[in-house]
Scaffold this motif. Structure first.
Motif, short mmCIF file in Angstrom:
data_model
loop_
_atom_site.label_atom_id
_atom_site.label_comp_id
_atom_site.label_asym_id
_atom_site.label_seq_id
_atom_site.Cartn_x
_atom_site.Cartn_y
_atom_site.Cartn_z
N VAL A 180 -17.70 3.41 -15.03
CA VAL A 180 -16.43 3.07 -15.35
C VAL A 180 -15.98 2.69 -13.92
O VAL A 180 -15.05 1.47 -13.82
CB VAL A 180 -15.55 4.27 -15.77
CG1 VAL A 180 -13.91 3.91 -15.76
CG2 VAL A 180 -15.82 4.94 -17.35
N ALA A 181 -16.31 3.07 -12.81
CA ALA A 181 -15.83 2.52 -11.73
C ALA A 181 -16.17 0.92 -11.35
O ALA A 181 -15.47 0.28 -10.81
CB ALA A 181 -16.01 3.32 -10.35
N GLU A 182 -17.67 0.83 -11.67
CA GLU A 182 -18.09 -0.32 -11.44
C GLU A 182 -17.34 -1.49 -12.32
O GLU A 182 -17.28 -2.36 -12.23
CB GLU A 182 -19.72 -0.47 -11.97
CG GLU A 182 -20.57 0.44 -10.96
CD GLU A 182 -21.92 0.71 -11.49
OE1 GLU A 182 -23.07 1.08 -10.64
OE2 GLU A 182 -22.07 0.59 -12.70
N MET A 183 -17.08 -1.15 -13.68
CA MET A 183 -16.29 -1.81 -14.80
C MET A 183 -15.09 -2.30 -13.95
O MET A 183 -14.68 -3.60 -13.89
CB MET A 183 -16.04 -1.10 -15.86
CG MET A 183 -15.27 -1.83 -16.92
SD MET A 183 -14.68 -0.95 -18.11
CE MET A 183 -13.25 0.25 -17.61
N TRP A 184 -14.48 -1.11 -13.29
CA TRP A 184 -13.13 -1.59 -12.71
C TRP A 184 -13.24 -2.56 -11.51
O TRP A 184 -12.41 -3.36 -11.19
CB TRP A 184 -12.26 -0.41 -12.54
CG TRP A 184 -11.67 -0.01 -13.60
CD1 TRP A 184 -11.49 1.18 -14.41
CD2 TRP A 184 -10.43 -0.72 -14.34
NE1 TRP A 184 -10.93 1.18 -15.65
CE2 TRP A 184 -10.13 0.06 -15.28
CE3 TRP A 184 -9.85 -1.90 -14.16
CZ2 TRP A 184 -8.92 -0.30 -16.26
CZ3 TRP A 184 -8.71 -1.98 -14.97
CH2 TRP A 184 -8.35 -1.57 -16.13
N HIS A 185 -14.32 -2.21 -10.71
CA HIS A 185 -14.33 -3.24 -9.43
C HIS A 185 -14.65 -4.73 -9.84
O HIS A 185 -14.07 -5.62 -9.39
CB HIS A 185 -15.48 -2.87 -8.87
CG HIS A 185 -15.28 -1.49 -7.79
ND1 HIS A 185 -14.22 -1.04 -7.00
CD2 HIS A 185 -15.70 0.02 -7.84
CE1 HIS A 185 -14.28 -0.06 -6.69
NE2 HIS A 185 -15.15 0.76 -7.00
N LEU A 186 -15.32 -4.90 -11.04
CA LEU A 186 -15.56 -6.17 -11.41
C LEU A 186 -13.97 -6.77 -12.01
O LEU A 186 -13.86 -7.65 -11.88
CB LEU A 186 -16.57 -6.02 -12.52
CG LEU A 186 -17.86 -6.00 -12.37
CD1 LEU A 186 -19.11 -5.65 -13.23
CD2 LEU A 186 -18.69 -7.17 -11.23
N MET A 187 -13.39 -6.01 -12.95
CA MET A 187 -12.36 -6.43 -13.47
C MET A 187 -11.12 -6.67 -12.41
O MET A 187 -10.46 -7.69 -12.59
CB MET A 187 -11.70 -5.43 -14.59
CG MET A 187 -12.83 -5.44 -15.63
SD MET A 187 -11.98 -4.69 -17.25
CE MET A 187 -11.33 -6.27 -17.87
#
Length: 214
Positions: A180-187
């Motif tokens: 989820v953190a990776e998702m948010w870093h990308l977004m």
């Protein structure tokens, strides 16, 4: 009263066992016999509470929806910005999934061929509307680019999140907060103006850490 309590405990045991198996093996690959064996109950006890596997899946979806709505209400009541509220909600769902097989299975069942019966709404629809509302608020608050395609951003977020849970069966569930953190870093890199990014990058890292150390 004692009989009613035992019945409620048996029902809860069956739901937990079904959720565990649905999460591990998928809805289609889990049979009622598997659930009976995993729950350590009789077939009669299972059929007393649930007439079919679909009824069990629907009960899990209802519990997941109730937990998610409570989480949203808790976050909404704290006065966060729209983007922070959306981020905190997704990490909150990840925490629920790590801690409890029922919401974890609910996320996976949302992508299975299970009919969602009214008045319950499909989780995808509810999350899509919630994400669109939060992104619209973030546009007004200048936390994302003013020309953001809100519908596309909401769709991408929800698909990313559900997809992360589905593919999560190939790795330990404890890795979900990291995903989820990776998702948010990308977004964040794609949606948030440069001068506002540090706040939200830091928040994503903080929220992941809070789940891992809880």
């Amino acid at each position: 009263m004692a009989r009613q309590l035992r019945a409620e405990q048996t029902r809860s045991t069956i739901i937990s066992a079904a959720a565990d198996l649905f999460d591990q093996h998928g809805y289609e690959s889990t049979s009622l016999s598997d659930i009976v064996a995993h729950a350590k109950v009789t077939k009669g006890a299972l059929y007393f509470h649930f007439a079919a596997k679909e009824d069990l899946a629907h009960a899990i979806l209802e519990l997941e929806a109730r937990a998610a709505r409570q989480l949203v209400a808790d976050v909404e009541g704290r006065g966060y910005s729209s983007l922070e509220g959306l981020m905190r909600t997704t990490f909150g769902v990840a925490r629920l999934a790590v801690d409890d097989p029922v919401p974890r299975a609910g996320l996976r069942l949302a992508t299975a061929d299970v009919a969602v019966r009214p008045p319950l709404r499909h989780p995808y629809t509810e999350w899509l509307e919630f994400a669109a509302r939060k992104f619209s608020g973030a546009v007004r608050e200048a936390d994302v680019h003013s020309d953001l395609d809100v519908a596309a951003a909401a769709h991408s977020l929800v698909c990313f999140f559900f997809g992360t849970r589905v593919t999560g069966r190939f790795e330990p569930v404890g890795r979900l907060p990291r995903r989820v953190a990776e998702m948010w870093h990308l977004m964040i890199r794609g949606l948030v103006p440069v001068h506002r990014r540090p706040r939200y990058v830091t928040l994503a890292t903080q929220l992941e850490r809070e789940i891992r150390t809880a």
